[in-house]
Scaffold this motif. Structure first.
Motif, PDB file in Angstrom:
ATOM      1  N   PRO A 112      58.068   3.696  17.341  1.00 58.82           N
ATOM      2  CA  PRO A 112      57.816   2.426  18.042  1.00 58.82           C
ATOM      3  C   PRO A 112      58.747   1.322  17.526  1.00 58.82           C
ATOM      4  CG  PRO A 112      55.996   2.972  16.561  1.00 58.82           C
ATOM      5  CD  PRO A 112      56.991   4.073  16.453  1.00 58.82           C
ATOM      6  N   VAL A 156      56.558  -6.479  23.285  1.00 56.79           N
ATOM      7  CA  VAL A 156      56.289  -5.127  23.792  1.00 56.79           C
ATOM      8  C   VAL A 156      56.772  -4.114  22.746  1.00 56.79           C
ATOM      9  CG1 VAL A 156      56.427  -5.720  26.234  1.00 56.79           C
ATOM     10  CG2 VAL A 156      58.483  -4.972  25.036  1.00 56.79           C
ATOM     11  N   CYS A 161      59.387   2.718  22.871  1.00 56.09           N
ATOM     12  CA  CYS A 161      59.342   3.977  22.128  1.00 56.09           C
ATOM     13  C   CYS A 161      60.704   4.652  22.187  1.00 56.09           C
ATOM     14  CB  CYS A 161      58.287   4.902  22.712  1.00 56.09           C
ATOM     15  SG  CYS A 161      56.611   4.300  22.498  1.00 56.09           S
ATOM     16  N   HIS A 217      56.531  10.453  29.264  1.00 57.10           N
ATOM     17  CA  HIS A 217      56.545   9.664  28.024  1.00 57.10           C
ATOM     18  C   HIS A 217      57.937   9.074  27.766  1.00 57.10           C
ATOM     19  CE1 HIS A 217      52.514  10.363  26.661  1.00 57.10           C
ATOM     20  NE2 HIS A 217      52.649  11.673  26.737  1.00 57.10           N
ATOM     21  N   HIS A 225      58.560   6.287  30.827  1.00 57.65           N
ATOM     22  CA  HIS A 225      57.724   5.099  30.651  1.00 57.65           C
ATOM     23  C   HIS A 225      57.568   4.815  29.158  1.00 57.65           C
ATOM     24  CE1 HIS A 225      56.876   5.297  34.891  1.00 57.65           C
ATOM     25  NE2 HIS A 225      56.441   6.538  34.761  1.00 57.65           N
ATOM     26  N   ASN A 226      58.643   4.347  28.565  1.00 54.89           N
ATOM     27  CA  ASN A 226      58.645   4.163  27.112  1.00 54.89           C
ATOM     28  C   ASN A 226      58.435   2.711  26.671  1.00 54.89           C
ATOM     29  OD1 ASN A 226      61.124   3.267  27.968  1.00 54.89           O
ATOM     30  ND2 ASN A 226      62.248   4.126  26.243  1.00 54.89           N
ATOM     31  N   HIS A 243      55.691  -0.276  26.342  1.00 52.25           N
ATOM     32  CA  HIS A 243      54.234  -0.437  26.326  1.00 52.25           C
ATOM     33  C   HIS A 243      53.864  -1.864  25.934  1.00 52.25           C
ATOM     34  CE1 HIS A 243      53.754   3.932  26.610  1.00 52.25           C
ATOM     35  NE2 HIS A 243      54.727   4.024  25.711  1.00 52.25           N
ATOM     36  N   ASP A 244      52.873  -2.422  26.652  1.00 47.77           N
ATOM     37  CA  ASP A 244      52.344  -3.742  26.306  1.00 47.77           C
ATOM     38  C   ASP A 244      51.409  -3.671  25.096  1.00 47.77           C
ATOM     39  OD1 ASP A 244      53.693  -4.917  28.410  1.00 47.77           O
ATOM     40  OD2 ASP A 244      52.043  -4.573  29.818  1.00 47.77           O
ATOM     41  N   ASP A 245      50.794  -2.530  24.903  1.00 48.87           N
ATOM     42  CA  ASP A 245      49.878  -2.331  23.781  1.00 48.87           C
ATOM     43  C   ASP A 245      50.699  -2.239  22.490  1.00 48.87           C
ATOM     44  OD1 ASP A 245      47.843  -1.725  22.073  1.00 48.87           O
ATOM     45  OD2 ASP A 245      47.472   0.287  22.885  1.00 48.87           O
ATOM     46  N   THR A 269      50.452   1.015  20.096  1.00 49.29           N
ATOM     47  CA  THR A 269      50.806   2.362  20.568  1.00 49.29           C
ATOM     48  C   THR A 269      51.548   3.141  19.477  1.00 49.29           C
ATOM     49  OG1 THR A 269      51.780   3.637  22.361  1.00 49.29           O
ATOM     50  CG2 THR A 269      53.023   1.755  21.635  1.00 49.29           C
ATOM     51  N   CYS A 288      53.478   5.847  20.300  1.00 51.77           N
ATOM     52  CA  CYS A 288      54.546   6.584  20.997  1.00 51.77           C
ATOM     53  C   CYS A 288      54.272   8.087  21.026  1.00 51.77           C
ATOM     54  CB  CYS A 288      55.900   6.295  20.358  1.00 51.77           C
ATOM     55  SG  CYS A 288      56.408   4.588  20.512  1.00 51.77           S
TER      56      CYS A 288
END
Length: 193
Positions: A37, A43, A46, A123, A126-127, A129-131, A134, A136
């Motif tokens: 990550p 954001v 990953c 994965h 879509h690498n 992420h708002d979280d 995460t 990864c």
């Protein structure tokens, strides 16, 4: 010595089944457990190491489809130019059981490989992420490995189907052709009496 049609189909079915098995094993071994990550402006991006698991999974699916196609052809192929009807083949309960089992296990193995390959691809696509928590993730560990053993089982089951079909074929043609009778000797016996 040239291989017969039976041997060629059996070898080709087993080869592509083993190839699918080996490709999935390597895909499982090469797949990273997780990505790295990298926080960037609120954001997480990953980063995944370069690995061949997606390509190996795709090649495994192709190899398994070829193995299944050859397995099906080997059951219905007209060896020595003698076709046999499906009705005669599928009167045997054991062949029905193994044929359906081969199909189900082949579909399950291809489905598992497809699932792992698509998951791994998604994965990587879509690498972002708002979280921010995460980790990864990558495709679930064990999917490629489980699919590998299903591919191996399926190719062995297709070979069993082929052997059962050959036995049915031999019994059918031996029963319908019957023993050869020499009618010339019978004529001579009738002429003497």
């Amino acid at each position: 010595m040239a291989l017969s049609q039976i041997s060629l189909l059996a070898c080709a079915t087993a080869f592509f089944g083993m190839l699918a098995f080996i490709l999935d094993v390597f895909a499982e071994l090469k797949k990273p457990p997780f990505g790295t990550p990298v926080p960037v402006k609120g954001v997480i991006i990953c980063k995944f190491p370069v690995d061949p698991s997606i390509a190996l999974g795709a090649m495994s699916i192709v190899a398994m489809l070829i193995s299944v196609a050859l397995g099906i052809v080997s059951v219905f192929f007209p060896y020595k130019g003698k076709p046999i009807s499906k009705k005669v083949l599928f009167q045997d309960t054991l062949l029905i059981v193994f044929f359906n089992l081969s199909l189900v296990i082949s579909i399950a193995g291809a489905g598992m490989t497809l699932w792992a390959t698509f998951s791994e691809s998604l994965h990587r696509i879509h690498n972002v992420h708002d979280d921010l928590s995460t980790t990864c993730p990558t495709a679930k560990t064990g999917l490629f490995g489980g699919a590998a053993f299903l591919h191996l089982d399926a190719s062995l089951l297709w070979l069993i189907c082929m052997m059962l079909a050959l036995n049915i074929r031999d019994d059918h043609f031996h029963h319908h052709e019957g023993p050869e009778v020499d009618f010339t000797n019978n004529r001579h016996l009738r002429a003497r009496s």
